[in-house]
Motif scaffolding. Structure first.
Motif, PDB file in Angstrom:
ATOM      1  N   LEU A 107       0.822  -1.202   0.000  1.00  0.00           N
ATOM      2  CA  LEU A 107       0.000   0.000   0.000  1.00  0.00           C
ATOM      3  C   LEU A 107       0.857   1.252   0.000  1.00  0.00           C
ATOM      4  N   ASP A 108       0.270   2.354  -0.485  1.00  0.00           N
ATOM      5  CA  ASP A 108       0.917   3.642  -0.303  1.00  0.00           C
ATOM      6  C   ASP A 108       0.479   4.198   1.056  1.00  0.00           C
ATOM      7  N   PRO A 109       1.157   5.229   1.563  1.00  0.00           N
ATOM      8  CA  PRO A 109       0.841   5.719   2.915  1.00  0.00           C
ATOM      9  C   PRO A 109      -0.613   6.109   3.121  1.00  0.00           C
ATOM     10  N   ALA A 110      -1.280   6.678   2.095  1.00  0.00           N
ATOM     11  CA  ALA A 110      -2.657   7.109   2.255  1.00  0.00           C
ATOM     12  C   ALA A 110      -3.578   5.919   2.518  1.00  0.00           C
ATOM     13  N   ASP A 111      -3.417   4.833   1.751  1.00  0.00           N
ATOM     14  CA  ASP A 111      -4.238   3.644   1.964  1.00  0.00           C
ATOM     15  C   ASP A 111      -3.831   2.909   3.236  1.00  0.00           C
ATOM     16  N   ALA A 112      -2.540   2.959   3.562  1.00  0.00           N
ATOM     17  CA  ALA A 112      -2.085   2.306   4.794  1.00  0.00           C
ATOM     18  C   ALA A 112      -2.767   2.918   6.011  1.00  0.00           C
ATOM     19  N   GLU A 113      -3.054   4.223   5.948  1.00  0.00           N
ATOM     20  CA  GLU A 113      -3.719   4.886   7.068  1.00  0.00           C
ATOM     21  C   GLU A 113      -5.095   4.303   7.320  1.00  0.00           C
ATOM     22  N   LYS A 114      -5.770   3.855   6.256  1.00  0.00           N
ATOM     23  CA  LYS A 114      -7.094   3.261   6.431  1.00  0.00           C
ATOM     24  C   LYS A 114      -7.023   2.000   7.283  1.00  0.00           C
ATOM     25  N   ILE A 115      -5.971   1.196   7.056  1.00  0.00           N
ATOM     26  CA  ILE A 115      -5.797  -0.018   7.856  1.00  0.00           C
ATOM     27  C   ILE A 115      -5.489   0.353   9.298  1.00  0.00           C
ATOM     28  N   THR A 116      -4.655   1.350   9.491  1.00  0.00           N
ATOM     29  CA  THR A 116      -4.283   1.780  10.842  1.00  0.00           C
ATOM     30  C   THR A 116      -5.489   2.312  11.602  1.00  0.00           C
ATOM     31  N   LEU A 117      -6.331   3.096  10.930  1.00  0.00           N
ATOM     32  CA  LEU A 117      -7.509   3.664  11.575  1.00  0.00           C
ATOM     33  C   LEU A 117      -8.490   2.592  12.027  1.00  0.00           C
ATOM     34  N   THR A 118      -8.709   1.591  11.185  1.00  0.00           N
ATOM     35  CA  THR A 118      -9.677   0.556  11.539  1.00  0.00           C
ATOM     36  C   THR A 118      -9.180  -0.332  12.659  1.00  0.00           C
ATOM     37  N   ALA A 119      -7.856  -0.365  12.898  1.00  0.00           N
ATOM     38  CA  ALA A 119      -7.305  -1.206  13.955  1.00  0.00           C
ATOM     39  C   ALA A 119      -7.549  -0.616  15.337  1.00  0.00           C
ATOM     40  N   GLY A 120      -7.819   0.703  15.428  1.00  0.00           N
ATOM     41  CA  GLY A 120      -8.009   1.351  16.720  1.00  0.00           C
ATOM     42  C   GLY A 120      -9.406   1.128  17.246  1.00  0.00           C
ATOM     43  N   PRO A 121      -9.689   1.609  18.475  1.00  0.00           N
ATOM     44  CA  PRO A 121     -11.012   1.480  19.066  1.00  0.00           C
ATOM     45  C   PRO A 121     -12.043   2.191  18.208  1.00  0.00           C
ATOM     46  N   GLN A 122     -13.220   1.604  18.099  1.00  0.00           N
ATOM     47  CA  GLN A 122     -14.250   2.173  17.251  1.00  0.00           C
ATOM     48  C   GLN A 122     -14.606   3.569  17.746  1.00  0.00           C
ATOM     49  N   GLY A 123     -14.587   4.528  16.834  1.00  0.00           N
ATOM     50  CA  GLY A 123     -14.923   5.882  17.206  1.00  0.00           C
ATOM     51  C   GLY A 123     -13.789   6.667  17.810  1.00  0.00           C
ATOM     52  N   SER A 124     -12.602   6.075  17.898  1.00  0.00           N
ATOM     53  CA  SER A 124     -11.473   6.768  18.524  1.00  0.00           C
ATOM     54  C   SER A 124     -10.975   7.920  17.672  1.00  0.00           C
ATOM     55  N   ARG A 125     -11.200   7.835  16.356  1.00  0.00           N
ATOM     56  CA  ARG A 125     -10.809   8.935  15.475  1.00  0.00           C
ATOM     57  C   ARG A 125     -11.891   9.108  14.420  1.00  0.00           C
ATOM     58  N   ALA A 126     -12.037  10.328  13.941  1.00  0.00           N
ATOM     59  CA  ALA A 126     -12.982  10.568  12.859  1.00  0.00           C
ATOM     60  C   ALA A 126     -12.506   9.855  11.602  1.00  0.00           C
ATOM     61  N   LEU A 127     -13.372   9.060  11.007  1.00  0.00           N
ATOM     62  CA  LEU A 127     -12.979   8.332   9.809  1.00  0.00           C
ATOM     63  C   LEU A 127     -12.952   9.271   8.608  1.00  0.00           C
ATOM     64  N   PRO A 128     -11.943   9.107   7.747  1.00  0.00           N
ATOM     65  CA  PRO A 128     -11.839   9.984   6.579  1.00  0.00           C
ATOM     66  C   PRO A 128     -12.772   9.529   5.475  1.00  0.00           C
ATOM     67  N   GLY A 129     -14.067   9.441   5.771  1.00  0.00           N
ATOM     68  CA  GLY A 129     -15.025   8.922   4.820  1.00  0.00           C
ATOM     69  C   GLY A 129     -15.672  10.002   3.987  1.00  0.00           C
TER      70      GLY A 129
END
Length: 747
Positions: free
Chosen positions: A280-302
């Motif tokens: 992955l490139d860094p932008a897509d890698a961030e999606k994997i990192t975000l989903t690994a955290g607690p639900q709702g811990s960060r605003a999703l870049p949706g």
């Protein structure tokens, strides 16, 4: 990406004319260190697990950029997919360990050593008695001999991309039996361990037709834990099946399917279950990192990200207002937004089943400086560019947000962890804006409105080296002195320069760091002399060497650096594809750093497919960012990258793979000496000395080791970010129920 991962074994395909000075630099203390490269900056991250924890069976689906055009790694159009397949299905006498060092592969080789050096070098290979091809025939001396003849360069009927090492072999013979192979060299060859990896069966290398065409789309005979079952161009798959004749540890997986997925579609392919593993490139890698955290811990870049309270209020007002047409349009927009958000949330839920594996690739990104013509043909200008750069800051720009070691690369020829690594950047020096300005002034680039400088007037200092490119034949690229490159988007170039006053209180920094006490910049050796105060021009911009805070003399004018009526502006060529955001960030930082010393840049973005072919290889750039992989055999693999251009038979000049067109006789001689010694310690020292000289001529500036970001299904073991190491395909698989990866586990 093709523009950011060029292999040093790729076909040589560029022609240019070059003149460049030779720098004489002293032997550096760093060149003699034996332990500088003892540890990689980042370890492998592969969810290591013992074979007992891995289940039998299953299919691993692995994303690749494209289906390989050939299965023959020795052909010009071989790519990363070709290499991955060869690693899984073909013998290799030596493979890379986690530190990027060659290790004997015991599945194929019982021993290999140099048994004679006088009168000629002789290497004896003793093969594993169980090693057999998939058709049942034992791997033997005939296969070695056929590959040597195919790659020796003596038979033009074989379409080979490289012959390095094989062209030094005099003969290949059977030893005491067919599993003992004696290889006699006509000339000493230090990197003999690089040969016969991979090894093809004589069915492929025995005839030119089989070599050229027979192995492009199929391999009837192989000898690895997997075999090539089929290449499905319709579904864009290469299917590797478990080899029933494999004598080593039985492969855990039934199949490995390499599936073509464009880099910008990787995250979606992971989410919909198309693949289990993807770079992955860094932008897509961030999606994997975000989903690994607690639900709702960060605003999703949706899809709803960036919708302000004011916009939401306006939407409510339109929906509940009297304008029925506007309300209907807004209602449709809201419904479409909800659909996109639902799809996005489902994708995020699926991505929670993946883990991001992180390491550093065995490759580094560099800033390339084209020294064939223009301002960068002058070594002083190249040195000024180098002194303008804060390499630590550039490395941090890319690696720090990823949590990876942000250490600038100190060698062109090896990376930390490899035997040949030593930080030789002292041969060029660190960031020093004052010295950069002094060098530019010495080269005749002075401040003042361009209109005030008459074209043809000689500015103080050297004119720089000028060259007239010559046409080349045989399909090679030609450097046209007046050829323009396409501009970005609207057809306009993007130029930046520093137009501040030369001797204002702020620009008075030019007088710091060694100029206040009357001393010149630190000595730089070029063509046997040093740049010191007495060599600097006396007719530069007013106040150029004044101490900080000195008032600007009357008549001082602002504007870019210029010479002969032309501003100092460098063409900075970048790819424009979706995976190029990281390079764009680096380019922005580089441009800002160059601005500070008065060097302007003109950014030109070009399509990915033409970036390397039409610009880098063709010499149509001044500055560019691209990557070279490191090699365990730099004397062999890196020589064509840094070789001094030489006249070709047709009168043109061949640059081999030296796309910066900067080279010296000393560097070539050091490479030749390194190739000819059989003393590993001596070879290492010669490579380090060659690297110091490559730094000194400033044709390219290594910046940072490339990040390696791999998303893997969380239930997978022994697959991920491999770093330097060759993957062990037979150990890959899915964890048994309840099993967990065990770092450091072994078979």
């Amino acid at each position: 990406m093709s523009y950011d991962g060029v292999g040093p074994r790729a076909v040589m395909r560029s022609v240019a004319f070059l003149t460049a000075g030779v720098l004489a630099v002293p032997w550096l203390a760093g060149c003699g260190s034996d332990d500088e490269g003892s540890k990689p900056l980042a370890p492998q991250d592969i969810a290591a697990a013992g074979r007992a924890q891995v289940a039998d069976g299953g299919t691993l689906r692995w994303a690749v950029d494209a289906l390989p055009q050939t299965l023959n790694t020795f052909q010009a159009d071989a790519d990363a997919g070709t290499t991955r397949i060869a690693q899984a299905v073909l013998p290799a006498m030596f493979r890379m360990d986690a530190s990027g060092r060659p290790q004997r592969d015991a599945d194929y080789l019982d021993s290999a050593k140099v048994v004679d050096t006088e009168p000629k070098q002789v290497v004896v290979y003793r093969l594993n008695q169980q090693a057999t091809w998939s058709d049942g025939r034992a791997i033997g001396a005939d296969d070695f001999a056929a590959q040597w003849r195919a790659l020796s360069g003596k038979d033009a009927a074989y379409w080979t991309a490289r012959n390095a090492g094989y062209d030094r072999i005099e003969k290949v013979e059977r030893g005491k039996n067919d599993q003992e192979v004696r290889v006699t060299f006509a000339r000493p060859y230090a990197d003999w361990k690089s040969l016969f990896s991979p090894l093809y069966p004589k069915d492929v290398t025995g005839t030119a037709s089989a070599f050229n065409d027979g192995a492009r789309k199929k391999l009837k005979v192989s000898a690895g834990p997997f075999t090539v079952q089929k290449i499905d161009t319709k579904d864009k798959n290469v299917v590797l099946a478990r080899n029933p004749r494999w004598w080593g540890h039985r492969a855990k997986l039934d199949e490995i399917v390499l599936h073509e997925v464009r880099p910008d579609q990787r995250a979606a392919a992971l989410a919909d279950g198309t693949v289990d593993v993807a770079d992955l490139d860094p932008a897509d890698a961030e999606k994997i990192t975000l989903t690994a955290g607690p639900q709702g811990s960060r605003a999703l870049p949706g899809p709803s990200r960036g919708r302000t309270a004011a916009q939401a209020l306006r939407s409510w007002a339109v929906l509940h207002g009297s304008d029925q047409q506007a309300a209907a349009a807004e209602r449709q927009a809201v419904q479409e937004g909800r659909g996109a958000l639902t799809t996005y949330l489902k994708q995020q839920q699926t991505l929670r089943g993946f883990t991001l594996r992180k390491s550093l690739e065995p490759a580094y990104t560099q800033l390339a400086l084209n020294g064939a013509n223009g301002p960068l043909a002058d070594e002083r200008v190249r040195h000024a560019v180098a002194h303008a750069l804060n390499r630590k800051e550039l490395a941090e720009t890319v690696l720090k947000p990823l949590g990876l070691p942000a250490q600038p690369v100190g060698s062109h020829l090896a990376l930390s962890g490899q035997d040949a690594y030593a930080d030789n950047s002292d041969a060029l020096g660190e960031q020093d804006a004052a010295q950069a300005r002094a060098l530019l002034s010495d080269a005749g680039w002075v401040r003042g409105p361009v209109a005030q400088q008459k074209k043809g007037d000689k500015a103080a200092g050297s004119e720089g080296h000028r060259a007239t490119p010559s046409p080349g034949g045989d399909g090679t690229y030609i450097v046209g002195e007046n050829d323009d490159v396409e501009h970005n988007g609207d057809g306009k170039g993007h130029s930046r320069h520093d137009d501040r006053a030369a001797a204002s209180g702020q620009d008075g920094r030019q007088g710091e760091e060694g100029h206040r006490d009357g001393r010149g910049p630190q000595q730089l050796a070029q063509d046997g002399r040093s740049y010191t105060q007495e060599h600097l021009p006396q007719g530069g911009a007013p106040g150029a060497y004044a101490p900080k805070g000195t008032a600007a003399p009357a008549g001082t004018v602002s504007g870019p650096l210029a010479k002969d009526g032309k501003p100092l502006t460098l063409r900075f060529v970048l790819p424009s594809g979706p995976g190029a955001q990281t390079l764009q960030k680096v380019a922005d930082r580089v441009t800002a750093m160059l601005d500070q010393v008065g060097i302007g840049t003109q950014i030109t973005k070009v399509p990915d497919e033409s970036y390397f072919r039409d610009h880098i290889a063709a010499g149509q750039y001044d500055l560019a960012l691209y990557s070279w992989p490191s090699s365990a055999y730099p004397a062999t693999d890196a020589r064509p990258v840094y070789a001094k251009p030489v006249p070709a038979a047709d009168g043109s000049l061949s640059v081999q793979q030296n796309y910066t067109r900067v080279g010296t006789d000393q560097v070539d001689q050091l490479f030749d000496q390194a190739l000819a010694t059989l003393d590993e310690g001596e070879e290492r020292e010669l490579i380090r000395k060659a690297d110091a000289r490559i730094w000194a001529v400033a044709g390219s500036i290594p910046l940072y080791q490339r990040p390696q970001l791999v998303a893997t299904r969380s239930t997978l073991a022994n697959v991920g970010a491999f770093g330097f190491g060759t993957p062990v395909y037979e150990d890959m698989g899915f964890l048994k129920k309840g099993a967990k990866p065990t770092p450091g586990a072994s078979s």
